[in-house]
Design a protein around this motif. Structure first.
Motif, PDB file in Angstrom:
ATOM      1  N   GLY A  39       0.826  -1.189   0.000  1.00 58.02           N
ATOM      2  CA  GLY A  39       0.000   0.000   0.000  1.00 58.02           C
ATOM      3  C   GLY A  39       0.861   1.240   0.000  1.00 58.02           C
ATOM      4  O   GLY A  39       2.095   1.152   0.079  1.00 58.02           O
ATOM      5  N   GLN A  58      -4.372   8.316   9.228  1.00 55.31           N
ATOM      6  CA  GLN A  58      -4.264   7.685   7.906  1.00 55.31           C
ATOM      7  C   GLN A  58      -3.236   6.556   7.954  1.00 55.31           C
ATOM      8  O   GLN A  58      -3.426   5.500   7.349  1.00 55.31           O
ATOM      9  CB  GLN A  58      -3.851   8.723   6.855  1.00 55.31           C
ATOM     10  CG  GLN A  58      -4.975   9.691   6.523  1.00 55.31           C
ATOM     11  CD  GLN A  58      -4.505  10.830   5.650  1.00 55.31           C
ATOM     12  OE1 GLN A  58      -3.468  11.443   5.894  1.00 55.31           O
ATOM     13  NE2 GLN A  58      -5.265  11.127   4.617  1.00 55.31           N
ATOM     14  N   ALA A  89      -4.848   3.655   9.902  1.00 54.26           N
ATOM     15  CA  ALA A  89      -5.845   2.923   9.117  1.00 54.26           C
ATOM     16  C   ALA A  89      -5.160   2.007   8.105  1.00 54.26           C
ATOM     17  O   ALA A  89      -5.563   0.851   7.920  1.00 54.26           O
ATOM     18  CB  ALA A  89      -6.764   3.912   8.394  1.00 54.26           C
ATOM     19  N   LYS A  90      -4.121   2.510   7.465  1.00 51.51           N
ATOM     20  CA  LYS A  90      -3.425   1.713   6.450  1.00 51.51           C
ATOM     21  C   LYS A  90      -2.758   0.496   7.087  1.00 51.51           C
ATOM     22  O   LYS A  90      -2.852  -0.630   6.575  1.00 51.51           O
ATOM     23  CB  LYS A  90      -2.384   2.605   5.759  1.00 51.51           C
ATOM     24  CG  LYS A  90      -1.636   1.968   4.627  1.00 51.51           C
ATOM     25  CD  LYS A  90      -2.487   1.680   3.419  1.00 51.51           C
ATOM     26  CE  LYS A  90      -2.887   2.925   2.669  1.00 51.51           C
ATOM     27  NZ  LYS A  90      -3.649   2.627   1.454  1.00 51.51           N
ATOM     28  N   GLN A 100      -3.452  -0.942  10.019  1.00 48.13           N
ATOM     29  CA  GLN A 100      -4.456  -1.881  10.557  1.00 48.13           C
ATOM     30  C   GLN A 100      -5.073  -2.698   9.445  1.00 48.13           C
ATOM     31  O   GLN A 100      -5.414  -3.857   9.623  1.00 48.13           O
ATOM     32  CB  GLN A 100      -5.521  -1.108  11.335  1.00 48.13           C
ATOM     33  CG  GLN A 100      -5.015  -0.679  12.710  1.00 48.13           C
ATOM     34  CD  GLN A 100      -6.047   0.121  13.491  1.00 48.13           C
ATOM     35  OE1 GLN A 100      -6.933   0.741  12.893  1.00 48.13           O
ATOM     36  NE2 GLN A 100      -5.920   0.127  14.796  1.00 48.13           N
ATOM     37  N   HIS A 101      -5.218  -2.104   8.294  1.00 54.88           N
ATOM     38  CA  HIS A 101      -5.777  -2.803   7.159  1.00 54.88           C
ATOM     39  C   HIS A 101      -4.823  -3.907   6.677  1.00 54.88           C
ATOM     40  O   HIS A 101      -5.257  -4.975   6.220  1.00 54.88           O
ATOM     41  CB  HIS A 101      -6.033  -1.808   6.033  1.00 54.88           C
ATOM     42  CG  HIS A 101      -6.560  -2.415   4.779  1.00 54.88           C
ATOM     43  ND1 HIS A 101      -7.817  -2.951   4.674  1.00 54.88           N
ATOM     44  CD2 HIS A 101      -5.980  -2.599   3.564  1.00 54.88           C
ATOM     45  CE1 HIS A 101      -7.991  -3.413   3.458  1.00 54.88           C
ATOM     46  NE2 HIS A 101      -6.899  -3.220   2.766  1.00 54.88           N
ATOM     47  N   LEU A 102      -3.525  -3.662   6.815  1.00 52.02           N
ATOM     48  CA  LEU A 102      -2.538  -4.602   6.280  1.00 52.02           C
ATOM     49  C   LEU A 102      -2.153  -5.704   7.256  1.00 52.02           C
ATOM     50  O   LEU A 102      -1.859  -6.821   6.844  1.00 52.02           O
ATOM     51  CB  LEU A 102      -1.260  -3.844   5.886  1.00 52.02           C
ATOM     52  CG  LEU A 102      -1.357  -2.914   4.687  1.00 52.02           C
ATOM     53  CD1 LEU A 102      -0.034  -2.200   4.464  1.00 52.02           C
ATOM     54  CD2 LEU A 102      -1.745  -3.692   3.442  1.00 52.02           C
TER      55      LEU A 102
END
Lengths: 126, 178
Positions: free
Chosen positions: A107, A117, A120-121, A123-125
């Motif tokens: 990402g 931001q 969020a990135k 945690q998403h990964l």
């Protein structure tokens, strides 16, 4: 979480580390490199110790060796295999992003950013 | 000293003058918003258009080039007080020695401002790349706005002045890339 931050700006490395902590992420240790070549040297040294690295955050536009060359060489040498990589860029250039994803980035975050931001990135990964 | 309004100075504007000026306006139209985003999000301070004159003779000049199908050169001028304030805003530490970090701070601000502008204005259909910023410490010799084809604006943050100038065409007259 052990994190490697790669950026030619020492102020930006500190700012990314601050953002990670402000985002409430559990950061145990931060390793730093000033360009892709330094990051590769660090990863080569890490590979002999057996220490676990959890995350790599790298700038794209750097002197000596840029972030894309770093990712491609890391892939060639099979270093830090499976460790998520997030690129940080000011440009969000589609061609760069495509090349980064092909070289293993999961990402990217555009500068300027706010700590949430990054949170969020990641945690998403993870 | 320039006003915050757009202005184009000098006799030579390369290429189609209408198209070039229109394009210059497009870049400048996004400048206020971009400056605001960079300063608020990364430094936690506001930075607004201003008519204030820069103070003192010493300044830090940051140069970045956009190259490829479109050639643009950006110069950001921080007077000494503005450069010092930029370091403190970055580090959030007013006790540290600012001078060893000043090139890093103003260069990174330049990188974020021009990179963000490029992201907003140049799609992938217009291949281009952004140089690494070069920073020089210099004495103010002449108003930057007198450069041929230059246009720009002045901004103020924490009572300090930041001047931004945009030039069209090849970057030979400015600081070379790293």
């Amino acid at each position: 979480m052990r994190t490697l931050i790669v950026d030619d700006s020492s102020l930006m490395r500190k700012m990314v580390e601050r953002a990670l902590r402000l985002a409430g992420l559990n950061i145990d240790e931060v390793l730093q490199a000033g360009n892709g070549e330094e990051a590769l040297q660090l990863l080569r040294a890490e590979s002999t110790t057996g220490a676990v690295l959890n995350l790599i955050i790298s700038d794209i536009n750097m002197p000596v060796m840029d972030g894309l060359q770093f990712l491609e060489q890391r892939q060639k040498e099979n270093l830090a295999k499976g460790v998520p990589v997030i690129m940080i860029t000011t440009e969000g250039n589609e061609a760069f992003v495509r090349r980064a994803i092909a070289a293993g980035a999961m990402g990217y975050i555009c500068k300027p950013f706010i700590p949430d931001q990054i949170k969020a990135k990641i945690q998403h990964l993870l | 000293m320039s006003s915050p309004a757009n202005h184009v100075s000098g006799d030579h504007v390369p290429g189609n003058q209408f198209a070039e000026n229109h394009d210059m306006d497009r870049w400048l139209d996004h400048l206020d918003e971009t400056i605001s985003e960079v300063f608020v999000q990364m430094l936690g301070v506001t930075c607004l258009p201003s008519a204030s004159a820069a103070q003192g003779d010493e300044q830090f000049k940051v140069v970045l080039h956009v190259t490829g199908e479109i050639e643009r050169t950006f110069c950001l001028y921080f007077d000494k007080a503005a450069a010092k304030a930029a370091v403190y805003a970055f580090t959030q530490d007013e006790t540290a020695d600012w001078e060893p970090q000043v090139e890093d701070a103003v260069g990174e601000i330049g990188n974020m401002v021009v990179g963000t502008l490029k992201r907003k204005l140049l799609t992938s259909a217009i291949p281009s790349s952004l140089s690494i910023p070069t920073v020089t410490r210099e004495y103010r010799e002449a108003p930057p706005a007198t450069l041929p084809g230059a246009s720009g604006r002045d901004y103020e943050f924490l009572d300090n002045t930041l001047e931004i100038r945009l030039n069209f065409g090849p970057a030979a007259a400015t600081t070379p890339e790293k």
